[in-house]
Motif scaffolding. Structure first.
Motif, PDB file in Angstrom:
ATOM      1  N   ALA A   1       0.857  -1.191   0.000  1.00 44.22           N
ATOM      2  CA  ALA A   1       0.000   0.000   0.000  1.00 44.22           C
ATOM      3  C   ALA A   1       0.893   1.240   0.000  1.00 44.22           C
ATOM      4  O   ALA A   1       1.973   1.239   0.588  1.00 44.22           O
ATOM      5  CB  ALA A   1      -0.902  -0.015   1.222  1.00 44.22           C
TER       6      ALA A   1
ATOM      7  N   LYS B   1      -0.473   8.188   1.657  1.00 42.44           N
ATOM      8  CA  LYS B   1      -1.250   9.209   0.962  1.00 42.44           C
ATOM      9  C   LYS B   1      -1.464  10.408   1.878  1.00 42.44           C
ATOM     10  O   LYS B   1      -1.293  10.339   3.089  1.00 42.44           O
ATOM     11  CB  LYS B   1      -2.597   8.654   0.488  1.00 42.44           C
ATOM     12  CG  LYS B   1      -3.646   8.470   1.593  1.00 42.44           C
ATOM     13  CD  LYS B   1      -4.981   8.085   0.971  1.00 42.44           C
ATOM     14  CE  LYS B   1      -6.102   8.151   1.981  1.00 42.44           C
ATOM     15  NZ  LYS B   1      -7.406   7.912   1.365  1.00 42.44           N
TER      16      LYS B   1
ATOM     17  N   ALA C   1      -9.876   5.111   0.803  1.00 40.13           N
ATOM     18  CA  ALA C   1      -9.218   4.504  -0.360  1.00 40.13           C
ATOM     19  C   ALA C   1      -7.707   4.462  -0.171  1.00 40.13           C
ATOM     20  O   ALA C   1      -7.095   5.443   0.244  1.00 40.13           O
ATOM     21  CB  ALA C   1      -9.567   5.278  -1.625  1.00 40.13           C
TER      22      ALA C   1
ATOM     23  N   SER D   1      -4.153   3.319  -2.293  1.00 39.54           N
ATOM     24  CA  SER D   1      -3.563   2.922  -3.568  1.00 39.54           C
ATOM     25  C   SER D   1      -2.595   1.773  -3.332  1.00 39.54           C
ATOM     26  O   SER D   1      -1.853   1.753  -2.343  1.00 39.54           O
ATOM     27  CB  SER D   1      -2.812   4.094  -4.196  1.00 39.54           C
ATOM     28  OG  SER D   1      -3.723   5.128  -4.518  1.00 39.54           O
TER      29      SER D   1
ATOM     30  N   THR E   1       0.462  -0.920  -4.956  1.00 36.55           N
ATOM     31  CA  THR E   1       1.535  -0.990  -5.935  1.00 36.55           C
ATOM     32  C   THR E   1       2.097  -2.403  -5.947  1.00 36.55           C
ATOM     33  O   THR E   1       1.947  -3.142  -4.973  1.00 36.55           O
ATOM     34  CB  THR E   1       2.645   0.036  -5.623  1.00 36.55           C
ATOM     35  OG1 THR E   1       3.599   0.012  -6.674  1.00 36.55           O
ATOM     36  CG2 THR E   1       3.333  -0.249  -4.303  1.00 36.55           C
TER      37      THR E   1
ATOM     38  N   THR F   1      -8.842  -7.338  -9.764  1.00 36.61           N
ATOM     39  CA  THR F   1      -8.131  -6.106  -9.442  1.00 36.61           C
ATOM     40  C   THR F   1      -8.192  -5.884  -7.948  1.00 36.61           C
ATOM     41  O   THR F   1      -9.267  -5.896  -7.354  1.00 36.61           O
ATOM     42  CB  THR F   1      -8.785  -4.908 -10.165  1.00 36.61           C
ATOM     43  OG1 THR F   1      -8.754  -5.173 -11.565  1.00 36.61           O
ATOM     44  CG2 THR F   1      -8.044  -3.623  -9.863  1.00 36.61           C
TER      45      THR F   1
ATOM     46  N   VAL G   1      -8.225  -3.960  -4.483  1.00 38.79           N
ATOM     47  CA  VAL G   1      -8.723  -2.677  -3.987  1.00 38.79           C
ATOM     48  C   VAL G   1      -8.291  -2.555  -2.535  1.00 38.79           C
ATOM     49  O   VAL G   1      -8.568  -3.451  -1.724  1.00 38.79           O
ATOM     50  CB  VAL G   1     -10.266  -2.604  -4.093  1.00 38.79           C
ATOM     51  CG1 VAL G   1     -10.788  -1.310  -3.494  1.00 38.79           C
ATOM     52  CG2 VAL G   1     -10.706  -2.765  -5.533  1.00 38.79           C
TER      53      VAL G   1
ATOM     54  N   SER H   1      -8.151  -0.547   1.216  1.00 39.94           N
ATOM     55  CA  SER H   1      -8.947   0.344   2.079  1.00 39.94           C
ATOM     56  C   SER H   1      -8.290   0.476   3.445  1.00 39.94           C
ATOM     57  O   SER H   1      -7.940  -0.523   4.069  1.00 39.94           O
ATOM     58  CB  SER H   1     -10.351  -0.226   2.291  1.00 39.94           C
ATOM     59  OG  SER H   1     -11.050  -0.300   1.084  1.00 39.94           O
TER      60      SER H   1
END
Length: 179
Positions: A110, A113, A120, A122, A124, A142, A144, A146
């Motif tokens: 993760a 941010k 949310a 992001s 990698t 995909t 996701v 959180s």
């Protein structure tokens, strides 16, 4: 009988009892473990000396996951003074279950941010799995990410969902999302 005639005495069947197959977690092999704690046999003529020899082994017809799959047994033999008078019948009618193995998605991280009032996260990396043996399994779907809450903080845990498995052997596994 008639003098000079020859006769054949056929070996008597000795049936093994008390052998059962053991459930297992998928391991990409057809090997089935056997429970032989109460193994015995029926059909022995009183007074004969016979004992069980050899080590029995169990085998599923396929390596794949399944409930109450048939298990074939081989390898049991007999020893003792009267063993030559018998032929051993391997246990039949055995079954066991092969349960799905866990397969963890790896190589995902993760990203940090700046606060944006959402949970949310992001992600990698290139999602990967390490299937057993030569199994054909790859990552699909995909991912996701959180955060548990939208609030700012250091070292916050990220929950990942969305990855699935594909490939010919994917049905033998339960996907575990990256943690």
């Amino acid at each position: 009988g008639v003098a000079g005639s020859s006769y054949t005495v056929t070996a008597k069947g000795l049936t093994l009892t008390g052998v059962s197959a053991v459930d297992k977690i998928y391991d990409a092999t057809t090997t089935a473990a056997l429970n032989t704690a109460s193994v015995g046999y029926s059909g022995l003529v009183s007074g004969d000396t016979v004992s069980l020899a050899g080590s029995g082994s169990g085998s599923f017809a396929t390596k794949d996951v399944g409930i109450n799959k048939a298990v074939t047994v081989s390898g049991y033999t007999l020893s003792g003074a009267d063993a030559g008078n018998y032929v051993v019948t391997q246990p039949t009618g055995l079954s066991a279950t092969i349960n799905k193995a866990n397969l963890t998605v790896s190589d995902i991280a993760a990203l940090d941010k700046t606060y944006d009032a959402t949970t949310a996260a992001s992600l990698t990396g290139n999602a990967a799995v390490a299937a057993l043996g030569s199994d054909n399994v790859s990552v699909a779907g995909t991912g996701v990410g959180s955060f548990a809450s939208k609030d700012a903080g250091a070292g916050k845990a990220v929950t990942v969902t969305g990855y699935t498995l594909s490939g010919a052997d994917a049905g033998n596994y339960v996907v575990l999302q990256p943690t």
